[in-house]
Design an enzyme around this catalytic site. Structure first.
Site, PDB file in Angstrom:
ATOM      1  N   HIS A 135       0.800  -1.232   0.000  1.00 44.49           N
ATOM      2  CA  HIS A 135       0.000   0.000   0.000  1.00 44.49           C
ATOM      3  C   HIS A 135       0.835   1.286   0.000  1.00 44.49           C
ATOM      4  CE1 HIS A 135      -2.998  -2.956   1.201  1.00 44.49           C
ATOM      5  NE2 HIS A 135      -3.943  -2.067   1.016  1.00 44.49           N
ATOM      6  N   GLY A 186      -0.557  -1.975  -6.048  1.00 42.84           N
ATOM      7  CA  GLY A 186      -1.295  -3.144  -5.566  1.00 42.84           C
ATOM      8  C   GLY A 186      -2.702  -2.757  -5.152  1.00 42.84           C
ATOM      9  N   HIS A 271     -11.275  -7.082  -5.500  1.00 40.51           N
ATOM     10  CA  HIS A 271     -11.541  -6.138  -4.419  1.00 40.51           C
ATOM     11  C   HIS A 271     -12.292  -4.928  -4.981  1.00 40.51           C
ATOM     12  CE1 HIS A 271     -10.489  -3.110  -1.318  1.00 40.51           C
ATOM     13  NE2 HIS A 271     -10.392  -4.146  -0.496  1.00 40.51           N
ATOM     14  N   GLU A 323     -13.379  -8.780   0.178  1.00 41.76           N
ATOM     15  CA  GLU A 323     -14.140  -7.530   0.033  1.00 41.76           C
ATOM     16  C   GLU A 323     -14.423  -7.268  -1.446  1.00 41.76           C
ATOM     17  OE1 GLU A 323     -12.265  -5.186   3.853  1.00 41.76           O
ATOM     18  OE2 GLU A 323     -11.294  -4.907   1.916  1.00 41.76           O
ATOM     19  N   GLU A 339     -18.868  -2.760   1.349  1.00 37.96           N
ATOM     20  CA  GLU A 339     -18.091  -1.832   2.169  1.00 37.96           C
ATOM     21  C   GLU A 339     -18.491  -0.386   1.874  1.00 37.96           C
ATOM     22  OE1 GLU A 339     -13.397  -0.523   2.679  1.00 37.96           O
ATOM     23  OE2 GLU A 339     -13.906  -2.394   1.649  1.00 37.96           O
ATOM     24  N   CYS A 341     -16.696   2.200   1.801  1.00 37.51           N
ATOM     25  CA  CYS A 341     -15.731   2.791   0.861  1.00 37.51           C
ATOM     26  C   CYS A 341     -16.042   2.423  -0.580  1.00 37.51           C
ATOM     27  CB  CYS A 341     -14.314   2.335   1.201  1.00 37.51           C
ATOM     28  SG  CYS A 341     -13.562   3.180   2.612  1.00 37.51           S
ATOM     29  N   CYS A 418     -10.640   2.795   7.249  1.00 34.18           N
ATOM     30  CA  CYS A 418     -10.680   3.565   6.006  1.00 34.18           C
ATOM     31  C   CYS A 418     -12.033   4.226   5.786  1.00 34.18           C
ATOM     32  CB  CYS A 418     -10.324   2.664   4.820  1.00 34.18           C
ATOM     33  SG  CYS A 418     -11.302   1.157   4.713  1.00 34.18           S
ATOM     34  N   CYS A 419     -13.117   3.602   6.240  1.00 33.35           N
ATOM     35  CA  CYS A 419     -14.454   4.078   5.879  1.00 33.35           C
ATOM     36  C   CYS A 419     -14.862   5.380   6.558  1.00 33.35           C
ATOM     37  CB  CYS A 419     -15.488   2.989   6.157  1.00 33.35           C
ATOM     38  SG  CYS A 419     -15.296   1.499   5.147  1.00 33.35           S
TER      39      CYS A 419
END
Length: 654
Positions: A135, A186, A271, A323, A339, A341, A418-419
């Site tokens: 990441h 990625g 994803h 996810e 999700e 996001c 993250c959300c």
């Protein structure tokens, strides 16, 4: 390709009964709450350590890195939300706090421009060795987005300088030139961020790097396989088995959409957040370079997502394992991942598609996700959050291994957080999704009480909306050019709406005669003070799923306007799947100011079964006695604000 220009969030003032509450909530509650969470000040909440990581990386404190490998991105998204919030409401104290945070990031940045606390603290010798999992470009992308937003809002350049130094460093690492890695992200995100940096700075290197990442993805030999082989050679092949994402890559590279070059991809796979972030970046690159083949890929993937893999709530990514998207029409309700996001990323993508192809279908999806699958991720008080947004919940069943990802109540915070900041930055930047313009057309995409100024047909045109949408069907749009002249005002007729009516200064305008790609395009000589009255009838609609969506066979969902409804146990008792709704049952909509901060509820009669004499055997040969019951449905976005209990979107119909 037809390109229209967006209207910046900075140039839109929102005064909307529905969204002003959310924006005030983000400003007054969510941004301060999330700052406390990033500093580990929320009692009983999962720790973040994100700010502490930056202090350690800057050499100002001792300690170890804590959290997920992408923990830095939470700080970046908080800064981005702050930037949008400051644009709407100046706040010297909040701006000072943001400036101090930016100073900290600057002190943590390495001399070569690199900025990532995980590697600076823990593995300084492993930078860029596992972009598949680590990441690094993802965190960089969120920092870049925050930097552009903060620069646009405040005019301050420090964070933008930090972001440019980081992007310049990445440009020395990846590319087709000799000596660079022939790799790509990625977790996609930096592609769209680089395009924002290009727009802000005019530096074509950022456009070139974004386009490189898009074009290189999925080429053979697969970069992530080559990268893994290098790690095996360096650390031993058994080390690959310990990698967190190993099981997702064991068989294929669909998980991060690197299985094929992007122009050859036919179906949305892997994803969901990574996918829609990539699609948004693809759309940006296609628009800037007028790349028709890339745009055709975007349209093909759009159709697959929205016509075969999207929930009625605007949620995407049905599979909790990874996810991810699973396969066409696989939309389970009780194990849905969806999700928060992912819905937000879908909005980002739809917004970009809308400006490359002005078609109401994109704005319809933005609206669906806005009023359903995104804000469901936050409680009405802004202090708890959903990561996963299912369409059916039985709290006891959440203990099962296959449903352990489903929470019956929102959580204070997440280890993988993250959300919440993603939702905050979306709501804070909402003004950028309402209007756009071309040379002779002013577009109204979303019905949100607001004011803006556009430049159309050589005129400064002020647009002002007054509405109580989504509860009320009437929108008043004032159109005021600085001098009279002919141009077009295109107002969206939502896909859910039948029988829309429009008047200009009290005179009817034919919707059908002026309808083009979902917009009623009104061309006339406009003058200051002209009033467009738009009426979008909102009867309660019964919605049925495609028969290929097997889990919804014999079921119906309720929708009024853009809002999807659900049943909750607190209103209707337990065992919600036992409720069946007659095909011809009368249903009534009523605004309840004291329910869930003020919502329109749907009421009516349905049927339940019961065993005669109160006997409840596990199985029986006799059919149960049916009796009539009153039901009440509430907006899906507001569920789980009154304690834990069952919830159901798709209701049996008889």
């Amino acid at each position: 390709m037809v390109t229209v220009n967006g209207v910046s969030y900075k140039n839109v003032q929102i005064h909307d009964p529905f969204w002003t509450k959310y924006r005030n909530l983000v400003r007054d509650e969510v941004i301060p709450y999330q700052w406390n969470a990033l500093n580990d000040r929320i009692e009983d909440a999962a720790p973040s350590h994100a700010i502490q990581n930056f202090r350690i990386a800057a050499g100002e404190e001792e300690g170890n890195f804590y959290g997920y490998i992408f923990q830095d991105s939470d700080v970046a998204k908080w800064l981005e939300a702050v930037a949008y919030g400051l644009a709407a409401t100046p706040d010297p104290e909040l701006e000072k706090l943001a400036d101090e945070t930016i100073d900290l990031l600057g002190r943590a940045q390495q001399a070569d421009g690199y900025l990532n606390t995980f590697f600076t603290i823990k593995y300084p010798d492993r930078r860029w060795s596992n972009e598949r999992d680590d990441h690094e470009t993802y965190c960089a992308g969120h920092l870049i987005e925050a930097a552009v937003a903060y620069y646009e809002t405040t005019g301050k350049i420090k964070l933008l300088d930090i972001a440019c130094k980081l992007a310049d460093h990445i440009d020395t690492v990846y590319g087709a030139e000799e000596g660079k890695l022939r790799g790509y992200p990625g977790h996609q995100e930096i592609e769209l961020a680089l395009m924002r940096l290009y727009e802000a700075t005019g530096d074509e290197r950022y456009l070139k790097l974004s386009r490189y990442f898009i074009d290189e993805r999925g080429q053979e030999p697969n970069y992530f396989k080559l990268e893994a082989d290098k790690r095996a050679e360096r650390f031993g092949r058994e080390s690959l088995l310990a990698e967190g994402y190993y099981h997702l890559y064991k068989h294929n590279y669909e998980y991060n959409q690197s299985h094929l070059p992007v122009r050859e991809q036919q179906h949305a796979v892997g994803h969901a957040v990574r996918a829609v972030y990539m699609y948004a970046g693809m759309t940006d690159v296609a628009a800037e370079t007028q790349d028709q083949s890339l745009f055709e890929a975007c349209k093909r993937l759009w159709d697959n997502v929205t016509r075969r893999q999207m929930y009625i709530t605007g949620g995407i990514g049905s599979n909790h394992d990874g996810e991810a998207f699973s396969f066409d029409y696989d939309l389970p309700n009780d194990t849905a991942y969806t999700e928060t996001c992912a819905s937000i990323g879908l909005i980002f993508w739809a917004h970009r598609m809308l400006h490359l192809d002005p078609d109401g279908k994109y704005a319809d999806v933005i609206e669906r996700a806005l009023y359903n699958g995104t804000i469901s991720g936050m409680s009405l008080d802004g202090k708890s959050f959903f990561y996963v947004n299912p369409l059916e919940v039985w709290p006891e069943a959440c203990k099962r291994p296959d449903k352990k990802h489903v929470e019956p109540v929102r959580q204070k915070w997440f280890n993988c957080a993250c959300c919440p900041p993603n939702l905050a930055r979306l709501i804070a930047s909402l003004g950028g999704y309402i209007y756009s313009q071309s040379e002779h057309i002013a577009y109204v995409h979303q019905y949100i009480g607001s004011d803006t100024k556009l430049e159309v047909a050589g005129r400064h045109v002020r647009l002002s909306q007054k509405t109580n949408f989504p509860w009320d069907e009437t929108i008043e749009l004032a159109v005021s050019p600085d001098r009279p002249g002919e141009f077009t005002v295109a107002v969206r007729i939502p896909g859910w709406c039948e029988g829309a009516a429009i008047q200009v200064n009290g005179q009817p305008v034919s919707v059908e005669a002026n309808l083009h790609k979902g917009y009623a395009a009104i061309t006339r000589e406009w003058k200051a003070g002209d009033i467009v009255l738009i009426v979008l009838p909102m009867p309660i609609e019964r919605v049925y799923a495609n028969p290929n969506v097997r889990v919804n066979a014999g079921k119906v969902a309720l929708q009024r306007g853009p809002v999807v409804y659900c049943l909750e146990q607190v209103d209707n008792g337990a065992i919600l799947p036992d409720i069946s709704l007659s095909e011809h049952a009368a249903l009534y909509a009523r605004f309840e100011p004291d329910v869930l901060s003020g919502v329109t509820v749907i009421t009516g009669e349905a049927v339940r079964g019961e065993w005669p004499g109160g006997d409840t055997p596990l199985y029986a040969k006799k059919k149960r006695i049916e009796h009539s019951v009153k039901i009440q449905a509430i907006p899906y976005f507001a569920w789980a604000n009154r304690g834990a209990g069952e919830m159901l979107v798709w209701i049996r119909e008889r």
